[in-house]
Structure formats: C-alpha cells, structure tokens
Design a protein around this motif. Structure first.
Motif, mmCIF file in Angstrom:
data_model
loop_
_atom_site.group_PDB
_atom_site.id
_atom_site.type_symbol
_atom_site.label_atom_id
_atom_site.label_comp_id
_atom_site.label_asym_id
_atom_site.label_seq_id
_atom_site.Cartn_x
_atom_site.Cartn_y
_atom_site.Cartn_z
ATOM 1 N N TYR A 9 0.964 -1.107 -15.727
ATOM 2 C CA TYR A 9 0.366 -1.728 -14.541
ATOM 3 C C TYR A 9 -1.082 -1.281 -14.358
ATOM 4 O O TYR A 9 -1.903 -2.025 -13.833
ATOM 5 N N GLY A 10 -1.372 -0.077 -14.810
ATOM 6 C CA GLY A 10 -2.738 0.430 -14.735
ATOM 7 C C GLY A 10 -3.586 0.045 -15.927
ATOM 8 O O GLY A 10 -4.646 0.647 -16.163
ATOM 9 N N GLU A 49 4.291 -6.177 -3.907
ATOM 10 C CA GLU A 49 3.213 -6.322 -4.894
ATOM 11 C C GLU A 49 2.251 -7.450 -4.539
ATOM 12 O O GLU A 49 1.025 -7.295 -4.652
ATOM 13 N N HIS A 63 -4.362 -6.433 -7.607
ATOM 14 C CA HIS A 63 -3.755 -5.700 -8.715
ATOM 15 C C HIS A 63 -4.247 -4.246 -8.770
ATOM 16 O O HIS A 63 -3.445 -3.319 -8.906
ATOM 17 N N SER A 86 -1.970 -0.883 -8.190
ATOM 18 C CA SER A 86 -1.821 0.110 -9.266
ATOM 19 C C SER A 86 -2.044 1.521 -8.728
ATOM 20 O O SER A 86 -1.354 2.464 -9.127
ATOM 21 N N TYR A 144 0.665 4.587 -8.443
ATOM 22 C CA TYR A 144 0.295 5.944 -8.892
ATOM 23 C C TYR A 144 0.687 6.970 -7.828
ATOM 24 O O TYR A 144 1.313 8.000 -8.136
#
Length: 218
Positions: free
Chosen positions: A98-99, A153, A158, A162, A166
């Motif tokens: 995702y990162g 989400e 985005h 992310s 984290y």
C-alpha cells in the motif's frame, strides 16, 4: 526395551486440526498474492478467512478425543509458525504494497513481524495469564482490526491512508508486546467471528465486483 519409532512429518499433516491450520496458511498465501498485486479487497477477504481457520483449528483439536501428546505439541508449533506468517508477515506485505514499497515503510513492516515473532515465542513458553486471559493483544486480532480499518479506505487519499495504515501497524505491534491483560474470546464468540468474516467478505466482495463491473462498462 526398544525405542519408540519416530513418526514421519507428513503423518501429522493428516491430523484434522493441522489440515485446518494449513487451509488458513493457504488463505494467507492468497492474501499475500493479492496484496503484492495491489488487490487490497481480495487481500482483506483472504486474510479474514485465515483468521477464521486459525480460530477453528483449536476448536477442532479440543473436540477430538484420543489425540496423542505428540500431535498436540506438533499442532501447537505448526499453529505458531503459521501465525507469524498470517498476522506478522502478511500485514507487513500489506503495508509495504500500500505504501508503494517506499523504503520508509520498511521499519513498520519489520516492527509488526518482530512483534509477532517475539510475542509467539513468549506465549510458547508462558502461555496464558490464566485460562481466559492473554498478556497483550493476541496476534490474530491484527487481521480483524486491519480489515475494519480498510472499511474507511475510500474516505482518504491513497497517500494519507497509507500513513494511517502505518500508524495502525505500529500500534498493533505495541499492543502485541504490551502487558495489558486481554480476554481470550472462546465459546459463543466464534459465532461473532463467523458473522464478522461473512459481513466483511460481502462488503469487500462487493467492492471487487464493482471494480470489475466498472471495467467491463469501460
């Protein structure tokens, strides 16, 4: 006196609780595949089913009569090894993917895997505080909490989401290693988990269907 013959490794794979554990591992492999491909809805669905199989292997083991001590010990070790992959490695890959595999996400990935490995090693030595209480957050909750977070989400950009993932991963790692007593969910809680997995599977499955339908229309 003759020594007891050592059983072959694959003889344990036929044990029903271990089959359940391996089905959970298969779901985890699917989740890792989807996460790497950037299909996060698919990854979340597979991760949730991995958690469900993780709950069921213990239930099945407790219901089967006449299991040997070796079967019990092997099952516990297998479950622990799979838990590291399912609730440590998988969330780490989810975070990295995702990162966009940014190098700054590596510490977070390491933190959740290390926390999971340390916690499970500690648990294998000391077990529960008592019959109904864990020390710290059980690692299977990592999957359930991450799935819940992914419900939101679409409310974020985005890059912003992310960072949120984290932060959640770091919090989970801290809670996994904490000394906070947490209840062991047993008994009727399995029905709550089944309902949660089915509802979440429907939600993320609809997301997958919506994306595919949109692509077909285009």
């Amino acid at each position: 006196m003759s020594e007891k013959k050592q059983a072959g490794m694959l003889t344990f794979a036929k044990d029903l609780p271990n089959i359940c554990s391996l089905l959970g591992l298969f779901c985890t492999v699917l989740a890792i595949y989807f996460a790497i491909k950037g299909n996060f809805s698919g990854a979340i669905i597979a991760m949730l089913w991995a958690a469900l199989f993780d709950w069921y292997d213990g239930i099945i083991a407790r219901k089967i009569k006449g299991r040997t001590k070796e079967q019990g010990v092997f099952g516990g070790q297998l479950d622990s090894m799979i838990d590291i992959v399912s609730f440590g490695v998988l969330p780490a890959i989810l975070l990295l993917s995702y990162g966009d595999y940014n190098i700054w996400f590596i510490p977070g990935a390491f933190a959740i895997i290390a926390a999971c490995a340390i916690r499970l090693s500690y648990f294998n030595i000391y077990g529960l505080i008592d019959s109904k209480t864990y020390m710290g957050l059980s690692v299977d909750n990592n999957a359930l909490i991450l799935a819940f977070v992914f419900l939101f989400e679409n409310l974020f950009q985005h890059a912003t989401f992310s960072i949120l993932i984290y932060i959640v991963i770091i919090i989970l790692a801290v809670l996994n290693l904490s000394s906070i007593p947490t209840p062991k969910f047993t008994g009727k809680w399995i029905y709550v988990l089944i309902a949660y997995v089915l509802v979440m599977t429907s939600f993320f499955g609809y997301q997958l269907w919506s994306v595919d339908a949109a692509l077909l229309i285009k």
